[in-house]
Design an enzyme around this catalytic site. Structure first.
Site, PDB file in Angstrom:
ATOM      1  N   GLU A 158       0.812  -1.224   0.000  1.00  0.00           N
ATOM      2  CA  GLU A 158       0.000   0.000   0.000  1.00  0.00           C
ATOM      3  C   GLU A 158       0.841   1.268   0.000  1.00  0.00           C
ATOM      4  O   GLU A 158       0.450   2.280  -0.597  1.00  0.00           O
ATOM      5  CB  GLU A 158      -0.955   0.013   1.201  1.00  0.00           C
ATOM      6  CG  GLU A 158      -2.078  -1.009   1.119  1.00  0.00           C
ATOM      7  CD  GLU A 158      -1.690  -2.375   1.669  1.00  0.00           C
ATOM      8  OE1 GLU A 158      -0.488  -2.592   1.982  1.00  0.00           O
ATOM      9  OE2 GLU A 158      -2.595  -3.229   1.791  1.00  0.00           O
ATOM     10  N   PHE A 200     -11.782  -6.974  13.926  1.00  0.00           N
ATOM     11  CA  PHE A 200     -10.675  -7.460  13.094  1.00  0.00           C
ATOM     12  C   PHE A 200     -10.308  -6.396  12.050  1.00  0.00           C
ATOM     13  O   PHE A 200     -11.169  -5.868  11.357  1.00  0.00           O
ATOM     14  CB  PHE A 200     -11.084  -8.768  12.401  1.00  0.00           C
ATOM     15  CG  PHE A 200     -10.015  -9.277  11.462  1.00  0.00           C
ATOM     16  CD1 PHE A 200      -8.762  -9.651  11.943  1.00  0.00           C
ATOM     17  CD2 PHE A 200     -10.251  -9.356  10.091  1.00  0.00           C
ATOM     18  CE1 PHE A 200      -7.770 -10.098  11.075  1.00  0.00           C
ATOM     19  CE2 PHE A 200      -9.264  -9.807   9.225  1.00  0.00           C
ATOM     20  CZ  PHE A 200      -8.023 -10.181   9.729  1.00  0.00           C
ATOM     21  N   GLN A 201      -9.048  -6.088  11.975  1.00  0.00           N
ATOM     22  CA  GLN A 201      -8.491  -5.086  11.057  1.00  0.00           C
ATOM     23  C   GLN A 201      -9.113  -3.710  11.241  1.00  0.00           C
ATOM     24  O   GLN A 201      -9.284  -2.962  10.280  1.00  0.00           O
ATOM     25  CB  GLN A 201      -8.600  -5.562   9.601  1.00  0.00           C
ATOM     26  CG  GLN A 201      -7.716  -6.785   9.359  1.00  0.00           C
ATOM     27  CD  GLN A 201      -7.483  -7.084   7.906  1.00  0.00           C
ATOM     28  OE1 GLN A 201      -8.355  -6.871   7.073  1.00  0.00           O
ATOM     29  NE2 GLN A 201      -6.315  -7.607   7.591  1.00  0.00           N
ATOM     30  N   LYS A 210     -17.534  -0.438   5.652  1.00  0.00           N
ATOM     31  CA  LYS A 210     -18.009  -1.464   4.717  1.00  0.00           C
ATOM     32  C   LYS A 210     -19.510  -1.326   4.457  1.00  0.00           C
ATOM     33  O   LYS A 210     -19.968  -1.488   3.325  1.00  0.00           O
ATOM     34  CB  LYS A 210     -17.692  -2.856   5.287  1.00  0.00           C
ATOM     35  CG  LYS A 210     -17.971  -3.970   4.290  1.00  0.00           C
ATOM     36  CD  LYS A 210     -17.450  -5.296   4.794  1.00  0.00           C
ATOM     37  CE  LYS A 210     -17.618  -6.373   3.741  1.00  0.00           C
ATOM     38  NZ  LYS A 210     -17.100  -7.670   4.187  1.00  0.00           N
ATOM     39  N   MET A 221      24.511   7.852   1.812  1.00  0.00           N
ATOM     40  CA  MET A 221      24.430   9.157   2.460  1.00  0.00           C
ATOM     41  C   MET A 221      24.722   9.039   3.956  1.00  0.00           C
ATOM     42  O   MET A 221      25.352   9.919   4.546  1.00  0.00           O
ATOM     43  CB  MET A 221      23.050   9.782   2.208  1.00  0.00           C
ATOM     44  CG  MET A 221      22.947  11.216   2.661  1.00  0.00           C
ATOM     45  SD  MET A 221      24.228  12.274   1.933  1.00  0.00           S
ATOM     46  CE  MET A 221      23.355  12.996   0.555  1.00  0.00           C
TER      47      MET A 221
END
Ligand code: TPP
Length: 576
Positions: A51, A113-114, A163, A481
């Site tokens: 993502e 959940f999630q 949802k 760097m």
């Protein structure tokens, strides 16, 4: 009234009405209804492999076009994976809309959940964010999100959709107008201040233009060029502004700041009027603020009132869209051009002689060797192949700074990098977004061996969509760097910076279905790059460069920008 549809279809309807034809995302449980609606929708969804990269790709798309980029993730881990990209877009003022799924409304707050508090988590890293409470709100919210992302100072806006909102049925009601009390965009600039600015510019003996990413965001390159030409003033563009003024323009000096050129930093230090346009006086540009442009009266134009006086109090503040302000300012300048006196002419001539002398004294000199590929040599070859026309995305580190120094850009939206946040792993996904936005363009993803290993999963996206991106790894075997800072400021105690176990690039590319090659000899560089460009598909070129090269000039942390270290310490000759 439109036909009955569920929230998922309505969201797609909103996106289509906003002109979205392509977006980047990764599905999950709560976004199942959305992905089901996508199944037979004309909007193209690009499946990335993480993502964070959906967000970076949306940024690449936005940076290459100026349009709003869109990304999408599921709830919980999907949404939290977007955070780095959101901060990146916030720091660099890039217009993106991120859509996240959320657990069903009735489960919010139950540690479902999630479930993650996406709204809370992203509050400080978005320009604005929404949690959609009901389907009726959805069109208004989505159209507002696009408006906020792209108006004023652009930035990321997140829309969190539970949802049940995706599943609810309703009719799309067009949004007639957007009124946002408290959200004011100042575009015109104050007439009196514009006149004061013009007067100060004409009175200046040593004017200096400091232009940044705001010029690119406002599509104000033509107006910038006009200003520079009316005034006959030297100009620098920041890391975010490269390409805002063509690198081949005679008034262009180069990039200022920590790794800017000697001439750019000396010009900033010695000017008497500093014309700051779409910039934020970032510490990487100003160095020690108290010593920055000490002799200058400052004119600062920015669309965000919060930027005015944040780091440096200007003498003439102008809040407005830099394109609109410059259009008016250029007109006033043309109308008020004074008779050119001998004094003015010789002052300007003297100023240009100093600038030319600084350029000649310490140029950004090409570094080439017979035995090993120097990083600067790599950048010069990319510059030669690009001719100012290719899109070059970079990751973060030494290669980014060398690219900024040596690859020239003759137009805006060709140099795409993570400026403010400095997020490693940005280069390849940003190139994916840019290549979708500009299929006609040659796109180089220029990455370090460290940053590349953060984005390897996206090789699958490159292959899957047949993107002809030329991935060039500047491989110095180190987190370059960080190694440079350890060498210079920590007694060369190299701690956790060595990158061994780098994969065999030919095999890695082959595993993803395209060609790759490793080179380490200077003579191989130009032909290998040409071969990569000639290849119709993607190409992975691993360029082994000298491992201990450092980026110069360098302003050490806390230093003033005229206190540059111009090169490595010279070895002291020991008497025999
Ligand atoms: C996500 C992230 N983690 C850590 C850093 C700190 N950091 C800045 S530059 C750098 C080294 C980058 O190494 P590499 O990708 O090999 O590029 P090089 O500097 O060698 O060109 C690191 C670790 C960062 N900028 N971003």
């Amino acid at each position: 009234m439109s036909s009955l549809m569920n929230g998922a279809k309505m969201l797609l309807e909103c996106l289509a009405r906003e002109g979205v034809d392509c977006f980047f995302g990764y599905p999950g449980g709560v976004t199942l209804p959305f992905y089901d609606a996508l199944y037979d929708h004309h909007i193209r969804h690009v499946l990335v492999r993480h993502e964070e990269n959906a967000c970076f790709a949306a940024e690449g798309f936005a940076r290459a076009t100026g349009k709003v980029g869109v990304c999408c993730a599921t709830s919980g881990p999907g949404a939290t994976n977007l955070v780095t990209g959101l901060v990146d877009a916030m720091m660099d003022s890039i217009p993106i809309v991120a859509i996240t799924g959320q657990v069903s409304s009735k489960l919010i707050g139950s540690d479902a959940f999630q479930e993650a508090d996406t709204f809370g988590i992203t509050r400080s890293c978005t320009k604005h964010n929404y949690l959609v409470k009901s389907l009726e709100d959805l069109p208004q919210v989505v159209h507002e999100a696009f408006y906020i992302a792209s108006s004023g100072r652009p930035g990321p806006v997140l829309v969190d959709v539970p949802k049940d909102v995706f599943q609810a049925q309703g009719h799309y009601a067009p949004v007639a107008a957007i009124h946002l009390p408290g959200y004011k965009v100042f575009t015109e600039g104050h007439t009196g201040q514009i006149r004061r600015a013009a007067q100060l510019m004409w009175e200046a003996e040593r004017p200096f233009v400091y232009a940044g990413g705001g010029i690119i965001a406002a599509n104000a390159s033509d107006e910038l060029r006009e200003l520079v030409e009316i005034l006959g003033a030297p100009a620098v563009t920041t890391l975010m502004g490269l390409g805002a003024l063509p690198a081949n323009h005679p008034n262009f000096v180069s990039m200022p700041g920590m790794h800017g050129s000697y001439a750019a930093n000396m010009g900033m230090t010695h000017c008497d009027v500093l014309i700051a346009l779409g910039v934020r006086f970032d510490d990487r540009v100003t160095g020690r603020l108290a010593a920055f442009a000490p002799h200058a009266k400052v004119i600062h134009v920015d669309i965000d009132p919060a930027e005015i006086g944040k780091n440096r109090a200007p003498d003439v503040p102008i809040v407005g869209d830099v394109k609109r302000v410059l259009t008016r300012l250029n007109k006033v300048l043309a109308e008020t051009r004074p008779e050119r006196t001998q004094r003015m002419a010789s002052a300007r001539q003297a100023w240009w002689s100093r600038i030319r002398a600084w350029k000649a004294e310490h140029p950004l000199a090409p570094v080439v060797s017979d035995s090993e590929i120097k990083p600067q040599h790599l950048m010069m070859e990319i510059d030669r192949l690009s001719g100012g026309e290719a899109i070059v995305t970079s990751d973060v580190g030494q290669h980014q700074m060398w690219a900024a120094q040596f690859v020239r850009f003759n137009a805006p939206r060709h140099w795409i990098n993570s400026g403010g946040l400095g997020a490693m792993g940005f280069g390849l996904p940003a190139a994916i977004g840019a290549q979708f936005a500009r299929p006609d363009k040659l796109v180089f993803a220029l990455v370090g061996d460290g940053g590349f290993q953060m984005s390897i999963p996206e090789l699958a996206t490159v292959t899957g969509y047949g993107l002809p991106i030329k991935i060039v790894i500047m491989n110095n075997g180190y987190l370059g760097m960080v190694r440079q800072w350890q060498e210079l400021f920590y007694n060369n105690r190299l701690s956790a910076v060595e990158l061994d176990s780098f994969p065999d690039v030919e095999k890695l590319a082959a595993a993803y279905g395209f060609r790759g090659r490793t080179i380490d000899k200077p003579g191989e560089l130009a032909p290998a790059l040409k071969e990569a460009v000639r290849e119709p598909g993607p190409y992975l070129l691993n360029v082994k460069v000298s491992p201990y090269e450092n980026v110069y000039p360098m302003v050490p942390a806390g230093g003033a920008i005229n206190e540059m270290v111009l090169g490595p310490p010279q070895p002291v000759a020991v008497p025999k």
